[in-house]
Design a protein around this motif. Sequence first.
Motif, PDB file in Angstrom:
ATOM      1  N   VAL A  81       0.839  -1.204   0.000  1.00  0.00           N
ATOM      2  CA  VAL A  81       0.000   0.000   0.000  1.00  0.00           C
ATOM      3  C   VAL A  81       0.872   1.252   0.000  1.00  0.00           C
ATOM      4  N   ILE A  82       1.899   1.262   0.845  1.00  0.00           N
ATOM      5  CA  ILE A  82       2.783   2.429   0.920  1.00  0.00           C
ATOM      6  C   ILE A  82       3.537   2.620  -0.402  1.00  0.00           C
ATOM      7  N   PHE A  83       4.068   1.540  -0.940  1.00  0.00           N
ATOM      8  CA  PHE A  83       4.856   1.624  -2.166  1.00  0.00           C
ATOM      9  C   PHE A  83       4.006   2.102  -3.341  1.00  0.00           C
ATOM     10  N   PHE A  84       2.862   1.455  -3.548  1.00  0.00           N
ATOM     11  CA  PHE A  84       2.041   1.814  -4.702  1.00  0.00           C
ATOM     12  C   PHE A  84       1.250   3.099  -4.462  1.00  0.00           C
ATOM     13  N   GLY A  85       0.947   3.397  -3.200  1.00  0.00           N
ATOM     14  CA  GLY A  85       0.365   4.698  -2.908  1.00  0.00           C
ATOM     15  C   GLY A  85       1.337   5.813  -3.244  1.00  0.00           C
ATOM     16  N   GLY A  86       2.628   5.585  -2.924  1.00  0.00           N
ATOM     17  CA  GLY A  86       3.655   6.562  -3.267  1.00  0.00           C
ATOM     18  C   GLY A  86       3.811   6.742  -4.772  1.00  0.00           C
ATOM     19  N   LEU A  87       3.796   5.631  -5.506  1.00  0.00           N
ATOM     20  CA  LEU A  87       3.891   5.719  -6.967  1.00  0.00           C
ATOM     21  C   LEU A  87       2.687   6.446  -7.548  1.00  0.00           C
ATOM     22  N   THR A  88       1.515   6.182  -6.986  1.00  0.00           N
ATOM     23  CA  THR A  88       0.295   6.837  -7.458  1.00  0.00           C
ATOM     24  C   THR A  88       0.412   8.349  -7.326  1.00  0.00           C
ATOM     25  N   ALA A  89       0.909   8.797  -6.162  1.00  0.00           N
ATOM     26  CA  ALA A  89       1.059  10.232  -5.937  1.00  0.00           C
ATOM     27  C   ALA A  89       2.187  10.824  -6.780  1.00  0.00           C
ATOM     28  N   TRP A  90       3.307  10.118  -6.844  1.00  0.00           N
ATOM     29  CA  TRP A  90       4.471  10.641  -7.555  1.00  0.00           C
ATOM     30  C   TRP A  90       4.191  10.850  -9.044  1.00  0.00           C
ATOM     31  N   PHE A  91       3.536   9.846  -9.657  1.00  0.00           N
ATOM     32  CA  PHE A  91       3.242   9.933 -11.081  1.00  0.00           C
ATOM     33  C   PHE A  91       1.855  10.493 -11.363  1.00  0.00           C
ATOM     34  N   ASN A  92       1.106  10.785 -10.276  1.00  0.00           N
ATOM     35  CA  ASN A  92      -0.253  11.310 -10.420  1.00  0.00           C
ATOM     36  C   ASN A  92      -1.079  10.401 -11.348  1.00  0.00           C
ATOM     37  N   ASP A  93      -0.991   9.116 -11.068  1.00  0.00           N
ATOM     38  CA  ASP A  93      -1.620   8.106 -11.934  1.00  0.00           C
ATOM     39  C   ASP A  93      -2.281   7.048 -11.056  1.00  0.00           C
ATOM     40  N   GLU A  94      -3.602   7.002 -11.072  1.00  0.00           N
ATOM     41  CA  GLU A  94      -4.342   6.090 -10.191  1.00  0.00           C
ATOM     42  C   GLU A  94      -4.161   4.623 -10.560  1.00  0.00           C
ATOM     43  N   ARG A  95      -3.642   4.342 -11.741  1.00  0.00           N
ATOM     44  CA  ARG A  95      -3.471   2.949 -12.161  1.00  0.00           C
ATOM     45  C   ARG A  95      -2.513   2.177 -11.252  1.00  0.00           C
ATOM     46  N   PHE A  96      -1.522   2.868 -10.691  1.00  0.00           N
ATOM     47  CA  PHE A  96      -0.572   2.178  -9.817  1.00  0.00           C
ATOM     48  C   PHE A  96      -1.277   1.583  -8.597  1.00  0.00           C
ATOM     49  N   PHE A  97      -2.159   2.374  -7.982  1.00  0.00           N
ATOM     50  CA  PHE A  97      -2.850   1.882  -6.791  1.00  0.00           C
ATOM     51  C   PHE A  97      -3.822   0.760  -7.148  1.00  0.00           C
ATOM     52  N   LYS A  98      -4.422   0.827  -8.312  1.00  0.00           N
ATOM     53  CA  LYS A  98      -5.340  -0.230  -8.734  1.00  0.00           C
ATOM     54  C   LYS A  98      -4.577  -1.523  -9.019  1.00  0.00           C
ATOM     55  N   MET A  99      -3.372  -1.400  -9.571  1.00  0.00           N
ATOM     56  CA  MET A  99      -2.569  -2.588  -9.856  1.00  0.00           C
ATOM     57  C   MET A  99      -2.056  -3.255  -8.584  1.00  0.00           C
ATOM     58  N   LYS A 100      -1.994  -2.483  -7.494  1.00  0.00           N
ATOM     59  CA  LYS A 100      -1.519  -3.020  -6.218  1.00  0.00           C
ATOM     60  C   LYS A 100      -2.283  -4.271  -5.821  1.00  0.00           C
ATOM     61  N   THR A 101      -3.595  -4.266  -6.007  1.00  0.00           N
ATOM     62  CA  THR A 101      -4.413  -5.416  -5.618  1.00  0.00           C
ATOM     63  C   THR A 101      -4.044  -6.651  -6.428  1.00  0.00           C
ATOM     64  N   THR A 102      -3.813  -6.462  -7.711  1.00  0.00           N
ATOM     65  CA  THR A 102      -3.389  -7.577  -8.562  1.00  0.00           C
ATOM     66  C   THR A 102      -2.078  -8.166  -8.061  1.00  0.00           C
TER      67      THR A 102
END
Length: 203
Positions: A81-102
């Motif tokens: 959650v922390i890693f992909f939440g950080g990527l989501t914010a850094w790249f301003n791209d919600e796809r990273f957080f959605k891929m986290k579950t996969t």
Amino acid sequence: MAADKDINPIIKQVLELGPTVAFFLIYLRLRDDTFNLAGSEYSGFIVATLLFVPILLVAIAALWGLTGKLSRMQIFTAFMVIFFGGLTAWFNDERFFKMKTTLVYGAFAILLGIGLLRGRSYLAYVLGDVLPMRNEGWMILTRRLCAAFTLLALANEAVWRTLSTDLWVKIETFGFPIALMGFIMLQFGLLQQHMIEPGQDED
């Protein structure tokens, strides 16, 4: 090593499930809004993701303080959650957080699959102390749960790639956990014959 501490089961459930429910409620409140932070525009989904991370960390810290331990699954999920939440914010791209579950479900499937290839059940290693069951039962449950995690990973890919963010959030918050819990409860019923009664030898 510190001894495990007893905790009220209701408090434990609140701390384990509360952050996910909080994310859902925050998302519902912010989903139609946009925010300008440090010169960049962020959607309500991304802001909800950013708020979810500290909420989860506080809940995990509280669990650790109250119980004296954290499961490997809790630690791994928190890291993802922390890693992909950080990527989501850094790249301003919600796809990273959605891929986290996969990736979380996929990682669980891979780990269980590696154990199966070695003729072992990693589930028994994690849960054997609280759920006495013969090795045959653990192997059956591990195979089934490995398949279930694989299906959930594939399902998440299909959901976030083809459906709206609203539907993904609802399915992620309620659909996948309910499906997994129902599947696990069904398996324990089917594997009752493999359970070890107190005082009974494994063989």
